[in-house]
Design a protein around this motif. Structure first.
Motif, PDB file in Angstrom:
ATOM      1  N   GLY A  51       0.820  -1.221   0.000  1.00  0.00           N
ATOM      2  CA  GLY A  51       0.000   0.000   0.000  1.00  0.00           C
ATOM      3  C   GLY A  51       0.840   1.250   0.000  1.00  0.00           C
ATOM      4  N   GLN A  52       1.974   1.194   0.719  1.00  0.00           N
ATOM      5  CA  GLN A  52       2.846   2.373   0.762  1.00  0.00           C
ATOM      6  C   GLN A  52       3.421   2.663  -0.610  1.00  0.00           C
ATOM      7  OE1 GLN A  52       6.177   1.952   3.374  1.00  0.00           O
ATOM      8  NE2 GLN A  52       6.677   4.117   3.331  1.00  0.00           N
ATOM      9  N   ARG A  53       3.825   1.625  -1.355  1.00  0.00           N
ATOM     10  CA  ARG A  53       4.359   1.834  -2.694  1.00  0.00           C
ATOM     11  C   ARG A  53       3.277   2.386  -3.621  1.00  0.00           C
ATOM     12  NH1 ARG A  53       8.408   0.980  -5.984  1.00  0.00           N
ATOM     13  NH2 ARG A  53       8.018   0.499  -8.180  1.00  0.00           N
ATOM     14  N   THR A  54       2.046   1.872  -3.462  1.00  0.00           N
ATOM     15  CA  THR A  54       0.956   2.357  -4.304  1.00  0.00           C
ATOM     16  C   THR A  54       0.686   3.831  -4.040  1.00  0.00           C
ATOM     17  OG1 THR A  54      -0.041   0.156  -4.311  1.00  0.00           O
ATOM     18  CG2 THR A  54      -1.461   2.005  -4.913  1.00  0.00           C
ATOM     19  N   GLU A  55       0.791   4.255  -2.775  1.00  0.00           N
ATOM     20  CA  GLU A  55       0.507   5.634  -2.439  1.00  0.00           C
ATOM     21  C   GLU A  55       1.623   6.581  -2.868  1.00  0.00           C
ATOM     22  OE1 GLU A  55      -0.139   5.557   1.715  1.00  0.00           O
ATOM     23  OE2 GLU A  55      -2.065   4.514   1.597  1.00  0.00           O
ATOM     24  N   THR A  56       2.856   6.101  -2.967  1.00  0.00           N
ATOM     25  CA  THR A  56       3.984   6.963  -3.287  1.00  0.00           C
ATOM     26  C   THR A  56       4.341   6.948  -4.764  1.00  0.00           C
ATOM     27  OG1 THR A  56       5.542   5.174  -2.754  1.00  0.00           O
ATOM     28  CG2 THR A  56       4.961   6.738  -0.983  1.00  0.00           C
ATOM     29  N   HIS A  57       3.748   6.052  -5.537  1.00  0.00           N
ATOM     30  CA  HIS A  57       4.011   5.963  -6.967  1.00  0.00           C
ATOM     31  C   HIS A  57       2.698   5.993  -7.735  1.00  0.00           C
ATOM     32  CE1 HIS A  57       7.933   4.718  -5.543  1.00  0.00           C
ATOM     33  NE2 HIS A  57       8.403   4.756  -6.763  1.00  0.00           N
ATOM     34  N   THR A  58       2.762   6.507  -8.944  1.00  0.00           N
ATOM     35  CA  THR A  58       1.578   6.544  -9.807  1.00  0.00           C
ATOM     36  C   THR A  58       2.015   6.333 -11.248  1.00  0.00           C
ATOM     37  OG1 THR A  58      -0.390   7.823 -10.405  1.00  0.00           O
ATOM     38  CG2 THR A  58       1.672   9.038 -10.189  1.00  0.00           C
ATOM     39  N   VAL A  85       5.120  10.063  -6.849  1.00  0.00           N
ATOM     40  CA  VAL A  85       4.042  11.050  -6.913  1.00  0.00           C
ATOM     41  C   VAL A  85       4.589  12.471  -6.891  1.00  0.00           C
ATOM     42  CG1 VAL A  85       2.026  11.958  -5.683  1.00  0.00           C
ATOM     43  CG2 VAL A  85       2.348   9.494  -5.890  1.00  0.00           C
TER      44      VAL A  85
END
Length: 218
Positions: A51-58, A85
């Motif tokens: 989840g942390q990777r998903t929130e910090t990358h797009t 991001v």
């Protein structure tokens, strides 16, 4: 009278030990709970890291190769890439459909994030000027030398040959790659596109029907 001696042992027999081990006693229950707790903790850590990777990358669209001004985009010109991001600029394209068939307004290097302000679209004048009533005006410049010097994003004033100021603070939107070449006739010089307010755009468009115009770079 003497009683017969019998062999007595205080230690549990092997069969009793095995039966005891098979019974779900308190110690065994504790071991099971601890094992399950460790499994749940490991799963929570894995989900948290994902989840942390998903929130910090797009995922955004980048140029698959170098793109020149005036080029009409096709699917092969763009590719998806995951980036942090904090590095995503405003207006970055997310879907290939948002870029296909649009014209590139300035050089875009391979791997560079493609934004709406780099593509010719109905929103481009507003994006460049911040004026909701802005327009794009094709301007044929009188001096080919000057035409070869301007770049997308430059700020210019537009003047007539008599030094009448038609517009100030116009933004260069598109400079065709053919600008600056040696045309066989004046009409072969491709115009550049300038973004400016509506009133100035009408004034420049009307004056440009008769004669080429001049620009002064800021």
């Amino acid at each position: 009278m003497r009683l017969p001696l019998t062999r007595t042992t205080m230690g549990p027999r092997l069969r009793d030990r095995a039966a005891h081990a098979m019974r779900p006693g308190w110690a065994r229950s504790v071991a099971i709970r601890r094992t399950m707790s460790l499994v749940l903790i490991a799963a929570a850590v894995a989900v948290g890291l994902h989840g942390q990777r998903t929130e910090t990358h797009t995922s955004v669209l980048v140029a698959a190769h170098d793109l020149a001004p005036g080029h009409a985009l096709v699917a092969a010109d763009l590719r998806q890439q995951s980036v942090p991001v904090e590095l995503v600029p405003e207006g970055a394209l997310r879907l290939a459909a948002d870029g296909e068939a649009h014209t590139v307004t300035g050089p875009i290097g391979s791997g560079e994030i493609v934004t709406g302000s780099r593509l010719l679209s109905p929103r481009l004048p507003v994006q460049l000027t911040g004026d909701d009533d802005a327009r794009l005006v094709p301007v044929r410049l009188a001096d080919d030398t000057v035409a070869s010097l301007v770049r997308a994003g430059d700020v210019v004033d537009v003047l007539t040959a008599d030094t009448d100021v038609l517009a100030t603070g116009a933004i260069v939107a598109v400079v065709p790659t053919a600008v600056g070449a040696s045309p066989t006739r004046a009409s072969a010089t491709p115009p550049i596109l300038l973004a400016m307010g509506r009133t100035a755009a009408h004034r420049v468009a009307g004056a440009g029907l008769d004669v080429p115009l001049a620009v002064v770079l800021h």
